[in-house]
Design a protein around this motif. Structure first.
Motif, mmCIF file in Angstrom:
data_model
loop_
_atom_site.group_PDB
_atom_site.id
_atom_site.type_symbol
_atom_site.label_atom_id
_atom_site.label_comp_id
_atom_site.label_asym_id
_atom_site.label_seq_id
_atom_site.Cartn_x
_atom_site.Cartn_y
_atom_site.Cartn_z
ATOM 1 N N LYS A 49 0.821 -1.212 0.000
ATOM 2 C CA LYS A 49 0.000 0.000 0.000
ATOM 3 C C LYS A 49 0.855 1.263 0.000
ATOM 4 O O LYS A 49 0.542 2.240 -0.697
ATOM 5 N N SER A 50 1.929 1.244 0.749
ATOM 6 C CA SER A 50 2.811 2.414 0.801
ATOM 7 C C SER A 50 3.476 2.653 -0.550
ATOM 8 O O SER A 50 3.611 3.802 -0.995
ATOM 9 N N LEU A 51 3.903 1.572 -1.202
ATOM 10 C CA LEU A 51 4.553 1.711 -2.502
ATOM 11 C C LEU A 51 3.594 2.270 -3.543
ATOM 12 O O LEU A 51 3.950 3.165 -4.323
ATOM 13 N N VAL A 52 2.375 1.755 -3.576
ATOM 14 C CA VAL A 52 1.394 2.213 -4.554
ATOM 15 C C VAL A 52 0.975 3.658 -4.272
ATOM 16 O O VAL A 52 0.777 4.457 -5.197
ATOM 17 N N ALA A 53 0.861 4.010 -2.997
ATOM 18 C CA ALA A 53 0.413 5.362 -2.625
ATOM 19 C C ALA A 53 1.378 6.439 -3.085
ATOM 20 O O ALA A 53 0.991 7.613 -3.224
ATOM 21 N N VAL A 54 2.632 6.084 -3.334
ATOM 22 C CA VAL A 54 3.602 7.054 -3.831
ATOM 23 C C VAL A 54 3.188 7.581 -5.203
ATOM 24 O O VAL A 54 3.427 8.743 -5.541
ATOM 25 N N PHE A 55 2.525 6.731 -5.992
ATOM 26 C CA PHE A 55 2.174 7.097 -7.360
ATOM 27 C C PHE A 55 0.695 7.465 -7.537
ATOM 28 O O PHE A 55 0.347 8.150 -8.502
ATOM 29 N N SER A 56 -0.155 6.982 -6.659
ATOM 30 C CA SER A 56 -1.593 7.206 -6.852
ATOM 31 C C SER A 56 -2.279 7.374 -5.497
ATOM 32 O O SER A 56 -2.017 6.608 -4.559
ATOM 33 N N ARG A 57 -3.151 8.360 -5.390
ATOM 34 C CA ARG A 57 -3.898 8.584 -4.149
ATOM 35 C C ARG A 57 -4.922 7.468 -3.949
ATOM 36 O O ARG A 57 -5.456 6.919 -4.920
ATOM 37 N N PRO A 58 -5.239 7.147 -2.699
ATOM 38 C CA PRO A 58 -6.198 6.060 -2.421
ATOM 39 C C PRO A 58 -7.576 6.279 -3.022
ATOM 40 O O PRO A 58 -8.304 5.300 -3.248
#
Length: 442
Positions: free
Chosen positions: A337-346
């Motif tokens: 989740k932390s890795l994905v959140a770097v590129f896209s907001r939840p």
């Protein structure tokens, strides 16, 4: 010669890591600043622009494929000659192969401009995404020759015992790339084209330093009057064909991922694929860096006919790859989740797609390292045919099978499952080849 003496030291984990750590850090950092490009683009321009970077990747891989072949295959051929004591001949071949790469660079740059617009038009993209693709690639192609020289000089610096210098060049280029991303995109408003220019300038650092380093007779390898030996060119091509195949079929598979995602989800799916590819690329760079670092040792000891040292390098490497594989898979799963959140907001639909996909694709990290090392090892042993079989099967045959079958059964999740299933199949083949050709290194 002092540079050559590094190959005369005992083969211990510590000495192996002296070769490998600089290249691991270098490849990790290179993948990191590629991710930073995506970070700037996704946050300052949008996920449509992030999708465009992924959509241009197959054409970029096509442009660089021949150079990748000559760099990896040429390094194996040249270091084998060094191990055989044919130093002057190796330097002549080195210079010749660098000149071939320059010519290839100009030809591939022109080809890129010719096929660019028809290729994007055939994808049926929206006007915005298509415009982003054209803008990014048209700027990137301006740096084709420096980028190809960077690919070559990185490996030849490592082979010459200058892995630390190669690392410094990569770090410098990476920092410059990241700084220019902010300046060109945010400061000058150059958009996605600014990201391409920043990448090209960053890559050019190694090219410029390499011309200076190899232009002086203070290195194990250096420029001298080239001699055209067709056999050298053919050997470099055959030894490195697996890496070229990997680059080419990787582009094809990327296109398949994109087309399948466009069919099932749309352009948001392409953005999700891009994020997961960044994560897998970052983790895989550890294995690639290690393989690049130990490849000159394998080639040298093979040329020297030193079976004891060759065996120790390979067996120690398998243990190192196993440890890295476990750690990267665990980290990717825990921090998804932390890795994905770097590129896209939840709150972005891309977020949930990427979180689910990354958790499934993380399983592939348990197998990728062994497959990368196996292909690189056979290249270093001047067995380009087996290396090509491994690389082609892993990157194309198995991926093609899983991409055609699994999405039809599991839908979008089948797309994510394709990578770990293909890597698992490739691992079986790698193990078979290790056992079958054990007499070469045992």
């Amino acid at each position: 010669m002092e540079c050559q003496s590094v190959y005369k030291k005992p083969v211990t984990l510590g000495n192996i890591m002296k070769f490998a750590v600089p290249t691991i850090v270098m490849t990790v950092f290179m993948s990191f600043y590629t991710m930073v490009d995506g970070l700037f683009v996704s946050n300052l321009i949008g996920t449509d622009a992030l999708s465009a970077i992924n959509l241009t990747a197959p054409l970029i891989q096509l442009v660089t494929a021949v150079s990748t072949m000559l760099a990896t295959g040429g390094s194996a051929v040249i270091m084998k000659k060094m191990g055989e004591g044919k130093e002057e001949e190796a330097r002549e071949d080195f210079t010749f192969l660098i000149l071939v790469n320059v010519v290839v660079g100009f030809l591939m740059c022109g080809l890129g401009y010719v096929v660019m617009e028809p290729a994007f038009a055939a994808m049926g993209l929206s006007a915005d995404v298509s415009g982003f693709c054209t803008e990014y690639l048209s700027r990137y192609l301006l740096f084709t020759v420096p980028i190809l020289l960077m690919n070559n000089f990185t490996l030849y610096m490592i082979a010459s015992g200058k892995a630390a210098l190669s690392l410094v060049c990569s770090l410098t280029g990476g920092v410059l790339n990241m700084a220019l991303d902010g300046v060109f995109i945010a400061g000058f408003g150059m958009g996605i084209g600014g990201a391409a220019v920043a990448t090209g300038v960053g890559y050019s650092v190694t090219a410029v330093v390499g011309l200076w380093v190899f232009g002086r007779k203070k290195s194990l390898l250096y420029f001298k009057k080239p001699v055209l030996r067709r056999k050298v060119l053919m050997d470099a091509a055959s030894n490195g064909c697996s890496e070229m195949a990997t680059a080419l079929v990787s582009g094809i598979i990327t296109m398949m991922f994109n087309w399948t995602m466009l069919k099932f989800v749309g352009e948001n799916g392409v953005a999700a694929v891009t994020i997961i590819m960044y994560v897998l690329m970052f983790a895989s760079s550890l294995y690639t860096g290690y393989s690049y670092g130990v490849a000159p040792m394998i080639s040298f000891y093979y040329g020297e006919n030193n079976g004891e040292k060759l065996r120790r390098v390979i067996l120690t490497s398998l243990k190192v790859i196993g440890v890295i594989s476990f750690l990267t898979a665990a980290a990717s799963f825990v921090f998804t989740k932390s890795l994905v959140a770097v590129f896209s907001r939840p709150d972005n639909p891309v977020y949930e797609l990427a979180v689910t996909g990354n958790r499934i694709c993380t399983v592939a990290l348990l197998f990728i390292g062994f497959n990368i090392f196996a292909s690189g090892m056979f290249t270093a042993l001047s067995n380009g045919a087996i290396s090509a079989v491994l690389a082609f099967s892993r990157s194309f045959v198995f991926m093609l099978i899983t991409m055609l079958v699994l999405p039809q059964i599991f839908g979008v999740n089948g797309i994510w499952l394709a990578t770990p299933m293909a890597e698992m199949m490739a691992l079986v083949l790698s193990a078979v080849m290790f056992i079958r050709y054990a007499r070469v290194w045992r």
